[in-house]
Design a protein around this motif. Structure first.
Motif, PDB file in Angstrom:
ATOM      1  N   ASN A 141       0.837  -1.208   0.000  1.00 30.82           N
ATOM      2  CA  ASN A 141       0.000   0.000   0.000  1.00 30.82           C
ATOM      3  C   ASN A 141       0.866   1.251   0.000  1.00 30.82           C
ATOM      4  O   ASN A 141       0.570   2.246   0.656  1.00 30.82           O
ATOM      5  N   GLU A 180      -3.920   5.301  -0.189  1.00 28.77           N
ATOM      6  CA  GLU A 180      -4.918   4.328  -0.651  1.00 28.77           C
ATOM      7  C   GLU A 180      -4.501   3.672  -1.962  1.00 28.77           C
ATOM      8  O   GLU A 180      -5.345   3.305  -2.774  1.00 28.77           O
ATOM      9  N   TRP A 184      -7.118   1.890  -4.583  1.00 30.41           N
ATOM     10  CA  TRP A 184      -7.348   2.814  -5.684  1.00 30.41           C
ATOM     11  C   TRP A 184      -6.839   2.264  -7.009  1.00 30.41           C
ATOM     12  O   TRP A 184      -7.550   2.294  -8.016  1.00 30.41           O
TER      13      TRP A 184
END
Length: 303
Positions: A141, A180, A184
């Motif tokens: 992430n 994100e 995303w």
């Protein structure tokens, strides 16, 4: 380098939320989307290069059954890895060679622990900027906004981003919510692979960006990887766009007031008159873009 600069909608938070909610509600299930193991994700990314994802699933499972960890792959005979690649029709064999070498680097240079940032991951053999960013995003992430062919197509259509790599990267970065990258990047690539393919499926896939989408508004679904549609000039797509543009500056218009704003040869009872204009407005109303009162002959933009 283009001088054009794209601008995003004012309500970027709503754009972000709409896409994430759409993705989390329903998306294609791939096994590598259910793991944050960097090794497993790297294998999926290398296998997916120019190979249909449906064909990758079985190969991915088989590969990990045979070499379940990066240590196992590093210790494998390269000929066996290349042979596996050939047997499963996974494309150029040098990808197998580089994947094997990258596993060796992780074991020898990083003590078996994958580096976590795109720049560090790019140091691995055969790992280019896109793959490095994908692994950083999906495993840790900690990636940047992904910009591949599908994402370019989405941004070009939705926000009228000019066909320029710098602009695509800028807009993609501006759109991605901080911290994100995992959800995303999965979501925007899913959008390009399901709703905004070369032949779009906006309504069928319940595209979450229809409210803001330039292509959906105008009906012009060209893109960098989609040839320019013929005869846009004078087409129904063009006049749909003109109607929406005219209504942006007006609360509500009568058809005979709207008509001359759409085409200079508008004549209420002519070939391109009320009946013709009402037909296009009805189509736009069916698409949820305008509110059209056919009896009163009045139309307004939906807000």
């Amino acid at each position: 380098m283009t001088d054009e600069v794209a601008s995003l909608p004012d309500d970027v938070d709503a754009v972000q939320q709409a896409l994430i909610e759409w993705y989390e509600a329903d998306h294609r299930e791939f096994p590598w989307r259910r793991t944050d193991d960097a090794y497993e994700i790297l294998v999926s990314e290398v296998m997916s290069q120019q190979t249909q994802l449906g064909r990758v699933v079985d190969a991915w499972h088989s590969f990990l059954d045979r070499w379940p960890t990066v240590h196992d792959l590093a210790a494998a005979d390269r000929a066996d890895v290349v042979g596996f690649w050939t047997d499963h029709s996974l494309g150029y064999n040098n990808r197998a060679k580089y994947l094997h070498e990258a596993a060796g680097q992780v074991v020898s240079e990083y003590d078996g622990e994958f580096p976590e940032t795109p720049s560090e991951l790019s140091e691995l053999m055969g790992v280019g900027p896109y793959t490095a960013n994908a692994v950083a995003s999906f495993a840790f992430n900690d990636g940047d906004a992904v910009v591949d062919t599908n994402v370019k197509r989405v941004l070009y259509r939705a926000f009228d981003v000019p066909d320029d790599d710098g602009e695509f990267e800028r807009v993609a970065a501006d759109l991605m919510p901080d911290g994100e990258s995992r959800v995303w990047n999965n979501a925007i690539m899913e959008l390009g692979g399901v709703a905004c393919e070369k032949t779009p499926a906006c309504d069928e896939a319940d595209c979450p960006w229809r409210e803001w989408c330039h292509a959906y508004e105008t009906g012009d679904f060209t893109a960098p990887d989609v040839p320019t549609q013929p005869s846009f000039e004078g087409s129904r797509r063009q006049f749909r766009g003109r109607i929406v543009s005219a209504l942006k500056d007006n609360e509500e218009l009568a058809l005979d007031t709207l008509g001359p704003k759409v085409r200079v040869d508008y004549v209420p009872d002519g070939e391109y008159g009320r009946e013709w204009l009402a037909g296009i407005c009805s189509d736009l109303a069916d698409d949820g873009l305008v509110a059209f009162d056919a009896d009163a002959g009045r139309v307004r933009l939906r807000r």
